[in-house]
Design a protein around this motif. Structure first.
Motif, PDB file in Angstrom:
ATOM      1  N   PRO A   1     -13.468  15.340 -19.151  1.00  0.00           N
ATOM      2  CA  PRO A   1     -13.045  13.948 -19.011  1.00  0.00           C
ATOM      3  C   PRO A   1     -13.985  13.148 -18.119  1.00  0.00           C
ATOM      4  N   VAL A   2     -13.804  11.831 -18.134  1.00  0.00           N
ATOM      5  CA  VAL A   2     -14.480  10.989 -17.150  1.00  0.00           C
ATOM      6  C   VAL A   2     -13.757  11.228 -15.824  1.00  0.00           C
TER       7      VAL A   2
ATOM      8  N   GLY B   1     -18.598   3.877 -11.084  1.00  0.00           N
ATOM      9  CA  GLY B   1     -19.847   3.285 -10.591  1.00  0.00           C
ATOM     10  C   GLY B   1     -21.042   3.672 -11.445  1.00  0.00           C
ATOM     11  N   ALA B   2     -20.883   4.700 -12.293  1.00  0.00           N
ATOM     12  CA  ALA B   2     -21.967   5.099 -13.196  1.00  0.00           C
ATOM     13  C   ALA B   2     -21.929   4.219 -14.446  1.00  0.00           C
TER      14      ALA B   2
ATOM     15  N   LEU C   1     -27.796   0.873 -19.885  1.00  0.00           N
ATOM     16  CA  LEU C   1     -26.569   1.189 -20.626  1.00  0.00           C
ATOM     17  C   LEU C   1     -25.638  -0.020 -20.603  1.00  0.00           C
ATOM     18  N   PRO C   2     -24.862  -0.255 -21.685  1.00  0.00           N
ATOM     19  CA  PRO C   2     -24.114  -1.511 -21.801  1.00  0.00           C
ATOM     20  C   PRO C   2     -22.878  -1.652 -20.914  1.00  0.00           C
ATOM     21  N   PHE C   3     -22.298  -0.537 -20.441  1.00  0.00           N
ATOM     22  CA  PHE C   3     -21.073  -0.629 -19.649  1.00  0.00           C
ATOM     23  C   PHE C   3     -21.192   0.104 -18.320  1.00  0.00           C
ATOM     24  N   ARG C   4     -20.387  -0.362 -17.358  1.00  0.00           N
ATOM     25  CA  ARG C   4     -20.266   0.299 -16.058  1.00  0.00           C
ATOM     26  C   ARG C   4     -18.826   0.761 -15.901  1.00  0.00           C
TER      27      ARG C   4
ATOM     28  N   VAL D   1     -13.872  -0.353 -18.018  1.00  0.00           N
ATOM     29  CA  VAL D   1     -15.310  -0.585 -17.912  1.00  0.00           C
ATOM     30  C   VAL D   1     -15.589  -2.076 -17.792  1.00  0.00           C
ATOM     31  N   ALA D   2     -16.737  -2.395 -17.234  1.00  0.00           N
ATOM     32  CA  ALA D   2     -17.211  -3.784 -17.157  1.00  0.00           C
ATOM     33  C   ALA D   2     -18.572  -3.834 -17.840  1.00  0.00           C
ATOM     34  N   PHE D   3     -19.017  -5.035 -18.179  1.00  0.00           N
ATOM     35  CA  PHE D   3     -20.349  -5.174 -18.767  1.00  0.00           C
ATOM     36  C   PHE D   3     -21.408  -4.777 -17.751  1.00  0.00           C
ATOM     37  N   ASN D   4     -22.409  -4.051 -18.213  1.00  0.00           N
ATOM     38  CA  ASN D   4     -23.568  -3.762 -17.394  1.00  0.00           C
ATOM     39  C   ASN D   4     -24.810  -4.418 -17.985  1.00  0.00           C
ATOM     40  N   ASN D   5     -24.922  -4.380 -19.327  1.00  0.00           N
ATOM     41  CA  ASN D   5     -26.082  -4.967 -19.991  1.00  0.00           C
ATOM     42  C   ASN D   5     -25.600  -5.757 -21.205  1.00  0.00           C
TER      43      ASN D   5
END
Length: 198
Positions: free
Chosen positions: A117-118, A124-125, A156-159, A184-188
């Motif tokens: 699992p996550v 934070g990754a 990577l697209p999500f954080r 998750v939040a947007f990263n890219n």
């Protein structure tokens, strides 16, 4: 209790939007585009339209939440939670898709595609996604966060923001088994990246 793997795409969890748009930005979809389901990540195309993202895509345009088009079978404008794909709209008309692309938006999703699992230590990754199979009956995405891609890679697209742990015992809250739910939040995303998309 182990988690049941039943991905539902990326469902908005938090954001700064309010009525009447709730952060939904209109974007064009090509008449020839393949199906796009509610909760799918979408990518900007060279012609200015959007399309369902391909697994492994790094920069995305946002999360798809529905569309409106002139139906080829009904001969009138319809709203749909998903774009059924090529041949659905009347020729020489436009398809307007709606996308959440607010850089501060957060989404609930299921993780998958790995034996573990996550974990809380993964918060934070960054993480990528897999598309899965959309549901044409309810229009929902089959996309999920690809646990096998967790990394510090900046593109990577999500954080990963948080694990879902409540209510205890419900599907997706078992952090000891694969397929747990995460936020998750947007990263890219196009609205947050400093790199041009054309």
């Amino acid at each position: 209790m182990s988690n049941t793997f039943a991905p539902f795409g990326f469902s908005q969890h938090r954001g700064t939007g309010s009525a009447p748009t709730y952060e939904q930005t209109p974007r064009s979809i090509a008449l020839t585009a393949g199906a796009i389901y509610a909760g799918d990540p979408v990518t900007s195309q060279a012609d200015g339209t959007i399309a369902q993202s391909v697994a492994g895509t790094t920069q995305i345009a946002g999360i798809f939440v529905g569309c409106e088009y002139v139906s080829a079978t009904l001969n009138r404008k319809v709203w749909s939670p998903y774009w059924p794909g090529s041949g659905s709209a009347l020729a020489n008309t436009t398809v307007t898709g709606y996308v959440i692309n607010d850089p501060n938006a957060q989404f609930l999703c299921q993780s998958g595609n790995a034996g573990s699992p996550v974990a809380a230590t993964d918060v934070g990754a960054n993480i990528n996604f897999a598309i899965g199979t959309g549901n044409a009956l309810n229009g929902l995405s089959g996309a999920y966060a690809n646990q096998a891609t967790i990394n510090t890679t900046a593109t990577l697209p999500f954080r990963i923001v948080a694990l879902v742990t409540a209510p205890p015992g419900s599907n997706g809250t078992d952090s000891a088994s694969n397929g747990n739910w995460i936020v998750v939040a947007f990263n890219n995303v196009d609205t947050k990246s400093l790199t041009g998309i054309v």
